[in-house]
Scaffold this motif. Structure first.
Motif, PDB file in Angstrom:
ATOM      1  N   LEU A   1      41.932  41.868  42.592  1.00  0.00           N
ATOM      2  CA  LEU A   1      41.558  41.934  41.178  1.00  0.00           C
ATOM      3  C   LEU A   1      41.338  43.376  40.723  1.00  0.00           C
ATOM      4  CD1 LEU A   1      40.826  40.470  38.560  1.00  0.00           C
ATOM      5  CD2 LEU A   1      38.480  40.242  39.430  1.00  0.00           C
TER       6      LEU A   1
ATOM      7  N   GLU B   1      44.637  44.974  40.363  1.00  0.00           N
ATOM      8  CA  GLU B   1      45.311  44.547  39.129  1.00  0.00           C
ATOM      9  C   GLU B   1      44.688  45.213  37.903  1.00  0.00           C
ATOM     10  OE1 GLU B   1      47.978  42.780  38.618  1.00  0.00           O
ATOM     11  OE2 GLU B   1      48.306  42.596  40.774  1.00  0.00           O
ATOM     12  N   ARG B   2      43.341  45.317  37.935  1.00  0.00           N
ATOM     13  CA  ARG B   2      42.674  45.978  36.806  1.00  0.00           C
ATOM     14  C   ARG B   2      43.074  47.452  36.715  1.00  0.00           C
ATOM     15  NH1 ARG B   2      36.506  43.514  37.259  1.00  0.00           N
ATOM     16  NH2 ARG B   2      36.993  41.461  36.288  1.00  0.00           N
TER      17      ARG B   2
ATOM     18  N   THR C   1      46.496  47.496  35.410  1.00  0.00           N
ATOM     19  CA  THR C   1      46.475  47.221  33.956  1.00  0.00           C
ATOM     20  C   THR C   1      45.994  48.442  33.178  1.00  0.00           C
ATOM     21  OG1 THR C   1      46.061  44.877  34.381  1.00  0.00           O
ATOM     22  CG2 THR C   1      45.536  45.713  32.177  1.00  0.00           C
ATOM     23  N   ALA C   2      44.957  49.094  33.688  1.00  0.00           N
ATOM     24  CA  ALA C   2      44.443  50.292  33.004  1.00  0.00           C
ATOM     25  C   ALA C   2      45.492  51.394  32.978  1.00  0.00           C
ATOM     26  CB  ALA C   2      43.173  50.771  33.698  1.00  0.00           C
TER      27      ALA C   2
END
Length: 492
Positions: A14, A17-18, A21-22
């Protein structure tokens, strides 16, 4: 234990992924910023391209540029409507041709003997059956007049009395006022270059003149015309309507401005380093003028308190530019409306009226403001000025500037409806400046301040004399004879 490892693994994924994404959001933000920058750059490029295309599209029919700047490849467009009449002389036109005049010499052609019996006809009187005239120039050569001063003894006291030369005869050998006038007329009046002026005089009448002598004559004429040009300025200051304009000239390689103030009867030309109010104040024609000032939209004229009148031709050209290049429908309608008002004023003037009838005048003016209203409605909303822009009035489009001028100066645009004696255009000033541009095309520049001053004085005098019906050559001959022709005046 396995559950805790799975949870840790999921948390790790996670977090990755964050972070991903950032990172993607950061890249997206950078791309958006770049796109915004590129869009801004594209808008600036398109704006500049539009300005360049607009400048290239400007020519004599839709701007204040002279026809000479159009180039050979452009077909000149005229504001005049096409006439139904055929080109050339119209039916009933009297025409102009050489006329029979009183001859200077008569050459008789008569038969010597009879064609039938060969009898001599020398002593027989004849009559003129037909006559024909040949208009030609006499042989052109210098006429030399020699002046002798005589010494005469008095028979009473023996005193020797010596005569005196006329005041204008100052050297053992010199040229007379007619030669001086012709040389200066060719150079200053017809813009023949100095070397060619000397060549023409040598070829035509055997006058071997140096360029230095011609230059001295030009300066002599300039000095003799000082008071005459001042008188022209005095008469202009009390004229009812005065036209004004300016154009750039080069003096000693630097840009200066040549200003003209004129009427249909008088012309005053002067040069200055500046174009605006400082030049007008120092030349002195506008500050003391109290009549109606006819000019273009140049803002410097507004500093003077007299009544104003805007040139209709300048407004028409500005409207045509906006209609053709920016597809501003209101501008085309305004151009048609101005021309229609002009034609109406001409018709009433021919009828002997001094102004338009009140009802018709109000209809013209009402429609004028209706066109302005539609023009304002067609303009895009104003863009908020950025904080980093320099202070001062925000830059506007050419259409908005013209609309503001037509609204703020409506009384100046429409003044000819209330006074039919006012001209629709400022063409008088442009015609008086046209000869200046002709001189610039030939000579290119003035080499000195004295040369520019001499040109302005002589041009002011010659143009005024031409308007008042005098021969410019005779007017210059009067200058070198010591008595320039007087300046007449009429309140126009």
């Amino acid at each position: 234990m396995r559950t805790e490892e799975e949870i840790a693994q999921l948390k790790k994924e996670l977090a990755e992924e964050r972070a991903k994404t950032a990172r993607l959001e950061g890249e997206l933000a950078r791309e958006r910023a770049e796109n915004a920058h590129l869009r801004q750059m594209m808008e600036e490029v398109l704006r500049r391209l539009g300005e360049v295309e607009g400048k290239l599209a400007k020519e004599s029919h839709n701007s204040s540029k002279p026809p000479s700047s159009d180039g050979l490849g452009r077909k000149r467009a005229s504001l005049r409507k096409r006439s139904e009449k055929k080109p050339g002389g119209q039916a009933g036109h009297p025409g102009h041709t050489l006329k029979i005049v009183e001859p200077d010499e008569v050459v008789r052609h008569r038969p010597v003997v009879c064609q039938h019996c060969q009898h001599a006809l020398d002593e027989v009187a004849g009559r003129v059956r037909e006559r024909r005239q040949v208009h030609d120039l006499p042989e052109m050569r210098l006429r030399v007049c020699e002046h002798h001063v005589e010494e005469v003894p008095c028979p009473a006291c023996g005193q020797q009395n010596v005569g005196r030369f006329p005041a204008e005869v100052m050297a053992p050998v010199q040229y007379g006022p007619n030669v001086q006038a012709l040389a200066v007329y060719l150079h200053q009046g017809q813009f023949v270059p100095m070397a060619r002026t000397c060549e023409v005089l040598d070829e035509v009448c055997g006058c071997a003149l140096s360029q230095g002598t011609l230059l001295r004559w030009v300066q002599e004429a300039s000095q003799r015309l000082v008071s005459t040009v001042e008188k022209i300025a005095d008469w202009l200051s009390i004229a009812r309507v005065q036209h004004g304009d300016e154009t750039g000239v080069r003096i000693g390689g630097k840009l200066h401005w040549l200003h003209v103030n004129c009427t249909g009867w008088l012309t005053h030309v002067a040069w200055h380093q500046k174009r605006g109010r400082q030049a007008m104040d120092e030349i002195g024609s506008w500050p003391r003028f109290g009549g109606r000032a006819m000019h273009d939209r140049w803002a410097s004229y507004d500093h003077y308190a007299q009544a104003h009148r805007l040139c209709g031709a300048h407004i028409l050209r500005d409207c045509l530019y906006l209609a053709e290049q920016e597809q501003q429908a209101w501008a085309a309608e305004m151009a048609d409306h101005l021309l229609a008002m002009h034609h109406a004023a001409q018709e009433w003037r021919l009828r002997g009226a001094t102004c338009l009838p009140r009802m018709e005048r109000d209809e013209w003016i009402t429609h004028y403001f209706e066109i302005l209203l539609s023009g304002y409605a067609a303009q895009p909303p104003p863009v908020k000025a950025e904080a980093n822009k320099r202070r001062g009035r925000q830059k506007q489009s050419a259409a908005k500037n013209l609309l503001d001028d037509l609204l703020r100066r409506a009384d100046q645009v429409l003044a000819f409806l209330d006074d039919l004696a006012l001209p629709f255009t400022n063409n008088q000033a442009e015609r008086d400046l046209r000869m200046v541009k002709g001189q610039q095309k030939i000579a290119g520049t003035f080499r000195s301040d004295a040369g520019a001053t001499a040109f302005c004085r002589i041009r002011s005098y010659l143009s005024t004399m031409h308007k008042q019906g005098h021969s410019m050559l005779a007017a210059l001959a009067a200058v070198f004879a010591g008595d320039p022709l007087p300046i007449a005046w009429t309140p126009v």
